[in-house]
Design an enzyme around this catalytic site. Structure first.
Site, mmCIF file in Angstrom:
data_model
loop_
_atom_site.group_PDB
_atom_site.id
_atom_site.type_symbol
_atom_site.label_atom_id
_atom_site.label_comp_id
_atom_site.label_asym_id
_atom_site.label_seq_id
_atom_site.Cartn_x
_atom_site.Cartn_y
_atom_site.Cartn_z
ATOM 1 N N ASP A 170 9.332 14.352 -50.087
ATOM 2 C CA ASP A 170 8.197 13.453 -49.848
ATOM 3 C C ASP A 170 7.566 12.898 -51.114
ATOM 4 O OD1 ASP A 170 7.056 15.739 -50.819
ATOM 5 O OD2 ASP A 170 5.551 15.944 -49.253
ATOM 6 N N TYR A 266 7.460 14.156 -61.643
ATOM 7 C CA TYR A 266 7.932 15.486 -62.053
ATOM 8 C C TYR A 266 8.588 15.480 -63.420
ATOM 9 C CZ TYR A 266 6.892 17.847 -57.678
ATOM 10 O OH TYR A 266 6.239 18.430 -56.621
#
Length: 443
Positions: A170, A266
């Site tokens: 997601d 990330y």
């Protein structure tokens, strides 16, 4: 119109009520006749299930609701498994985060040593679910969003190559929502993207509106200035979780490294690991935040609903942003050819990259699963980073399958987040100690 039977694997998760509310919100698009919960932790699941049963009765009484710890009951007569399991719960996540920090290395749920430790716990759990599904409902599909998705996807590719499992994350969904909002669009459904990478390790290369107009210049201008933070958030930052505010603003430093693309958030763990260590509190990590915040709230609210016998006035929220799961299920059920970012075997989607790598790329999804869209050749910078990271993921899966200490040590040594092989070994030995009941024995 056919109605579907769904089992949510990980029925005791704090995300489960939000998923149930989201499914109930989308019954016009994805009609359901039965919702089952499956978990191997009876007590935890019971608290969530008792409240969700009341919610289902109040909103859609025609849906059959079942909660069970028996695999045969859970996996018989189902069309879809929606899997979001956390082997070892948040107590183990806390160890994943705190052990590396003792050595000055960031501990994170899906990246570096924390992600590797979690991956070693998750592989067996996800394979077990696939085996149950294939035994009791061989025509069903598993939509897996259990973390760490990259390691889980590689494990399913290698160890269950013919299984009907689609791995999805997601995070790009959330970032695309922000991109759309940043330039004044109402939803990510109004943009069409090109993207390549590994899970939690990728780049957007092209973003257009549905008419084909290039939106990259506008989005890049925003990201260069603000990262993925939205202006109204910057003004009211007290309403947004501090650690997420930090993550979204950090994107401007990631963008600076390669202004031709837009980065997944990330990447901050791989490009600036020392900043993340400096930012971390070794006594109170993200797992502690979640246990004190969402976990406490969800369980106490579920217990309140059960005690009062009604969900009226509940503070549980629809997980809107999980509606991508309905899009994916619909695409398979109705052959909609929805375009979605999924984690699939490369097989030429990224031309100059390992064919067997599990890459995250746009796919067209129909009743026979995903068809990856070719993203072409990628630049040397991204290719070098991805080759290193995919090697880490493959070594972890080989270590799990072979019970190999050596390969797991190599995986940690190869991770960009870990400074050297000595530190890798010290972290590994500590992780083995606390993961005895979850990992295979390593020799």
């Amino acid at each position: 119109m056919k109605k579907f039977s769904v089992v949510i694997a990980g029925g005791g998760s704090t995300f489960t009520p939000g998923i149930v509310l989201m499914l109930l919100n989308n019954l016009d698009k994805f009609p359901i006749r039965q919702i089952k919960f499956y978990d191997n932790n009876a007590e935890r699941q019971q608290q969530i299930a008792d409240a969700c049963e009341i919610i289902v009765k109040e909103q859609a009484p025609e849906i059959v609701f079942v909660s069970t710890t028996d695999p045969q009951e859970a996996f018989t007569d189902i069309d879809f498994v929606m899997a979001h399991i956390r082997v070892g719960l948040y107590a183990m996540r806390e160890k994943d985060e705190k052990i590396p920090l003792k050595y000055g290395v960031i501990g994170q749920e899906t990246c570096g040593p924390g992600g590797i430790a979690y991956g070693m716990r998750s592989i067996g759990g996800v394979l077990e679910l696939i085996d149950y599904m294939e035994k009791y409902s061989p025509n069903a599909w598993m939509l897996n969003y259990s973390n760490p998705a990259a390691i889980v996807a590689e494990a399913t590719r290698k160890l269950r190559p013919n299984s009907k499992i689609i791995n999805i994350c997601d995070m790009p969904v959330g970032i695309e929502e922000r991109m759309a909002n940043a330039i004044g669009l109402s939803s990510r459904k109004e943009i069409v993207v090109r993207y390549y990478g590994l899970n939690h390790f990728g780049w957007w290369t092209d973003i257009r509106d549905t008419e084909g107009n290039d939106l990259m210049p506008k989005i890049k201008a925003h990201v260069k200035e603000h990262g993925y933070s939205l202006l109204e958030e910057i003004e009211e930052s007290q309403h947004t979780d501090a650690s997420w505010m930090h993550t979204f603003s950090k994107a401007k430093e990631l963008y600076a490294v390669d202004p031709d693309t837009l980065p997944n958030t990330y990447l901050k763990y791989y490009f600036y690991p020392q900043d993340e260590v400096a930012h971390a509190n070794p006594e109170y990590t993200r797992a502690n935040e979640v246990m004190a915040g969402r976990e406490k709230h969800v369980f106490s609210e579920c217990n309140r609903i059960t005690a009062e016998g009604t969900a009226k006035g509940t503070t549980l929220e629809v997980d809107e942003h999980a509606s991508y799961i309905v899009d994916l299920a619909r695409a398979i059920a109705y052959n909609t050819h929805e375009r979605m970012l999924l984690i699939v075997e490369n097989q030429g989607a990224v031309v100059n990259f390992d064919e067997t790598a599990m890459v995250e790329v746009p796919c067209i999804v129909g009743s026979n699963g995903p068809e990856p869209i070719v993203q072409g050749k990628i630049p040397r910078f991204q290719k070098g980073l991805m080759e290193q990271q995919v090697a880490v993921e493959k070594l972890v899966v080989e270590a799990w399958a072979e019970g190999s200490y050596q390969k797991l040590w190599q995986a940690l040594t190869l991770s960009r987040i870990v400074p050297n092989a000595r530190v890798a070994r010290e972290i590994l030995d500590d992780l083995i100690e606390v993961n005895k009941e979850f990992w295979p024995t390593l020799n």
